[in-house]
Design an enzyme around this catalytic site. Structure first.
Site, PDB file in Angstrom:
ATOM      1  N   ASP A  92     -14.251  38.387  12.974  1.00  0.00           N
ATOM      2  CA  ASP A  92     -15.652  38.729  12.726  1.00  0.00           C
ATOM      3  C   ASP A  92     -16.506  37.673  13.414  1.00  0.00           C
ATOM      4  O   ASP A  92     -16.353  36.474  13.166  1.00  0.00           O
ATOM      5  CB  ASP A  92     -15.888  38.755  11.215  1.00  0.00           C
ATOM      6  CG  ASP A  92     -17.203  39.428  10.836  1.00  0.00           C
ATOM      7  OD1 ASP A  92     -18.161  39.392  11.640  1.00  0.00           O
ATOM      8  OD2 ASP A  92     -17.266  39.975   9.718  1.00  0.00           O
ATOM      9  N   HIS A 127     -25.294  45.036   5.585  1.00  0.00           N
ATOM     10  CA  HIS A 127     -26.519  44.347   5.172  1.00  0.00           C
ATOM     11  C   HIS A 127     -27.616  44.488   6.212  1.00  0.00           C
ATOM     12  O   HIS A 127     -27.348  44.519   7.411  1.00  0.00           O
ATOM     13  CB  HIS A 127     -26.215  42.855   4.951  1.00  0.00           C
ATOM     14  CG  HIS A 127     -25.342  42.252   6.019  1.00  0.00           C
ATOM     15  ND1 HIS A 127     -25.839  41.524   7.059  1.00  0.00           N
ATOM     16  CD2 HIS A 127     -23.997  42.336   6.248  1.00  0.00           C
ATOM     17  CE1 HIS A 127     -24.853  41.166   7.857  1.00  0.00           C
ATOM     18  NE2 HIS A 127     -23.715  41.641   7.407  1.00  0.00           N
ATOM     19  N   HIS A 146     -28.472  38.213   5.843  1.00  0.00           N
ATOM     20  CA  HIS A 146     -28.498  39.148   4.714  1.00  0.00           C
ATOM     21  C   HIS A 146     -29.934  39.256   4.218  1.00  0.00           C
ATOM     22  O   HIS A 146     -30.376  38.456   3.415  1.00  0.00           O
ATOM     23  CB  HIS A 146     -27.562  38.691   3.596  1.00  0.00           C
ATOM     24  CG  HIS A 146     -26.121  38.819   3.963  1.00  0.00           C
ATOM     25  ND1 HIS A 146     -25.305  39.816   3.489  1.00  0.00           N
ATOM     26  CD2 HIS A 146     -25.352  38.087   4.808  1.00  0.00           C
ATOM     27  CE1 HIS A 146     -24.094  39.698   4.026  1.00  0.00           C
ATOM     28  NE2 HIS A 146     -24.095  38.647   4.813  1.00  0.00           N
ATOM     29  N   GLU A 200     -16.975  46.545  12.388  1.00  0.00           N
ATOM     30  CA  GLU A 200     -18.399  46.313  12.124  1.00  0.00           C
ATOM     31  C   GLU A 200     -19.190  46.391  13.420  1.00  0.00           C
ATOM     32  O   GLU A 200     -18.723  45.960  14.480  1.00  0.00           O
ATOM     33  CB  GLU A 200     -18.580  44.923  11.501  1.00  0.00           C
ATOM     34  CG  GLU A 200     -20.035  44.554  11.198  1.00  0.00           C
ATOM     35  CD  GLU A 200     -20.168  43.192  10.518  1.00  0.00           C
ATOM     36  OE1 GLU A 200     -19.254  42.359  10.636  1.00  0.00           O
ATOM     37  OE2 GLU A 200     -21.213  42.967   9.871  1.00  0.00           O
ATOM     38  N   ASP A 214     -23.884  41.053  14.648  1.00  0.00           N
ATOM     39  CA  ASP A 214     -22.786  40.745  13.725  1.00  0.00           C
ATOM     40  C   ASP A 214     -21.790  41.895  13.863  1.00  0.00           C
ATOM     41  O   ASP A 214     -22.144  43.048  13.600  1.00  0.00           O
ATOM     42  CB  ASP A 214     -23.366  40.653  12.304  1.00  0.00           C
ATOM     43  CG  ASP A 214     -22.317  40.454  11.223  1.00  0.00           C
ATOM     44  OD1 ASP A 214     -21.135  40.254  11.554  1.00  0.00           O
ATOM     45  OD2 ASP A 214     -22.697  40.493  10.031  1.00  0.00           O
ATOM     46  N   GLU A 225     -20.354  47.699   7.965  1.00  0.00           N
ATOM     47  CA  GLU A 225     -18.999  47.157   8.021  1.00  0.00           C
ATOM     48  C   GLU A 225     -18.089  47.696   6.927  1.00  0.00           C
ATOM     49  O   GLU A 225     -17.884  47.055   5.917  1.00  0.00           O
ATOM     50  CB  GLU A 225     -19.030  45.620   7.981  1.00  0.00           C
ATOM     51  CG  GLU A 225     -19.915  45.008   6.916  1.00  0.00           C
ATOM     52  CD  GLU A 225     -19.923  43.481   7.016  1.00  0.00           C
ATOM     53  OE1 GLU A 225     -18.857  42.885   7.229  1.00  0.00           O
ATOM     54  OE2 GLU A 225     -21.003  42.884   6.860  1.00  0.00           O
TER      55      GLU A 225
HETATM   56 MN    MN Z   1     -19.513  40.278  10.230  1.00  0.00          MN
HETATM   57 MN    MN Z   2     -21.797  41.480   8.402  1.00  0.00          MN
END
Ligand code: MN
Ligand code: MN
Length: 305
Positions: free
Chosen positions: A82, A153, A161, A280, A93, A188
């Site tokens: 990630d 998020h 977030h 994600e 992200d 995700e």
């Molecule tokens: Mn992530």
């Molecule tokens: Mn994330």
């Protein structure tokens, strides 16, 4: 919002994930993988938005190698890498699942299907509950269970977030919470053959500043805290980075955790110790759909199909 910077972060993220796919191999040291990816991001004029997370088998999320870490990718494992990129606070992200045994292919595919379902549903005015329902249905149809207490998020500048969550299961409380055009979300889905719940485990080696209030009895700790805030703001950082840059040591970070100035993320592990997969992407919500900034599905399709 600066869409150009956001898309640029997405392009760098895409190349960082390609590198992740290349360098993540059985027997490779976690620290080697993380540092190569993070250095690649810096070489492109961007910054990691958080430390590279390498989560193996039953670990769902939140592990980055500590300074001097000697862990290696175990043979036959399933690995989530990630990666976060930011360009002047505009964040991408995204995550991919890699597997080193054919038996994990179906599990990886389930999370991919979950992300595919979410991305084909996301658009202006759609409820977050519906996204969760679609993810749930896709992962169940693939023969697995989504992890119900991990979510995507909303993202804002310098804020990973930013309030709203994107559930991976139908969630009554999100019935009237809607996506709006122009908003940015990380989506995700996580899949598992296990209980579908993660619990806190040991430490992640990932920290975040939660208060910049000075530490009365210590100039050194106050100085470290100020340095961390200047460099990372409220974005997560690795103890590795702090040590490498000579800002401080792990003991000082832990002292700041005890003083309530830093948060140390716990590692998140599947409760029944079952394997976990995740894909994600970060998307911009548009009137009639969403625009993936990274293109994780496409990138991962050659791994899975
Ligand atoms: Mn992530
Ligand atoms: Mn994330």
């Amino acid at each position: 919002m600066d869409v150009e910077k956001l898309l640029n972060a997405g392009r760098i993220e895409r190349d960082a994930l390609k590198l992740a796919i290349d360098v993540t191999q059985e027997g490779e040291e976690y620290i080697e993988i993380a540092e190569r990816i993070e250095n690649f991001i810096r070489s492109r004029g961007a910054e990691p938005a958080f430390p590279v997370n390498i989560s193996v088998n039953e670990v769902a999320a939140h592990y980055t190698p500590r300074p001097g870490d000697t862990l290696k990718i175990p043979p036959g494992s399933i690995v989530k890498v990630d990666v976060g990129v930011h360009v002047e606070g505009y964040i991408a992200d995204a995550a991919v699942t890699l597997f080193f045994d054919e038996k994990h292919r179906g599990l990886a595919l389930a999370a991919w299907r979950g992300l595919e379902a979410a991305l084909s549903t996301a658009r202006d005015s759609v409820s977050l509950n519906l996204i969760g329902r679609r993810v749930f249905e896709a992962i169940r149809a693939a023969g697995f269970r989504p992890i119900e207490n991990l979510t995507g998020h909303k993202i804002e500048r310098y804020e990973l977030h930013a309030g709203k969550s994107v559930p991976n299961v139908p969630a009554f409380e999100y019935r009237f919470v809607k996506m709006k055009a122009g908003e940015v979300y990380a989506i995700e889905p996580f899949a598992t053959p296990g209980s579908g719940v993660v619990v806190d485990d040991e430490w992640s080696n990932i920290y975040r500043v939660v208060s910049t209030r000075r530490v009365k009895r210590s100039k050194e700790l106050t100085g470290l805290l100020q340095g961390l805030w200047r460099k990372y703001r409220s974005l997560p950082f690795a103890s590795r980075w702090v040590v490498e840059e000579g800002l401080g040591d792990v003991e000082a970070l832990e002292e700041l955790v005890r003083e309530g100035r830093l948060y140390h993320y716990p590692r998140l592990v599947e409760r029944s110790r079952a394997m976990v997969s995740q894909y994600e992407d970060t998307v911009i919500i548009e009137k009639d759909g969403c625009r993936p900034t990274v293109g994780t599905l496409e990138l991962a399709s050659e791994l899975i199909f």
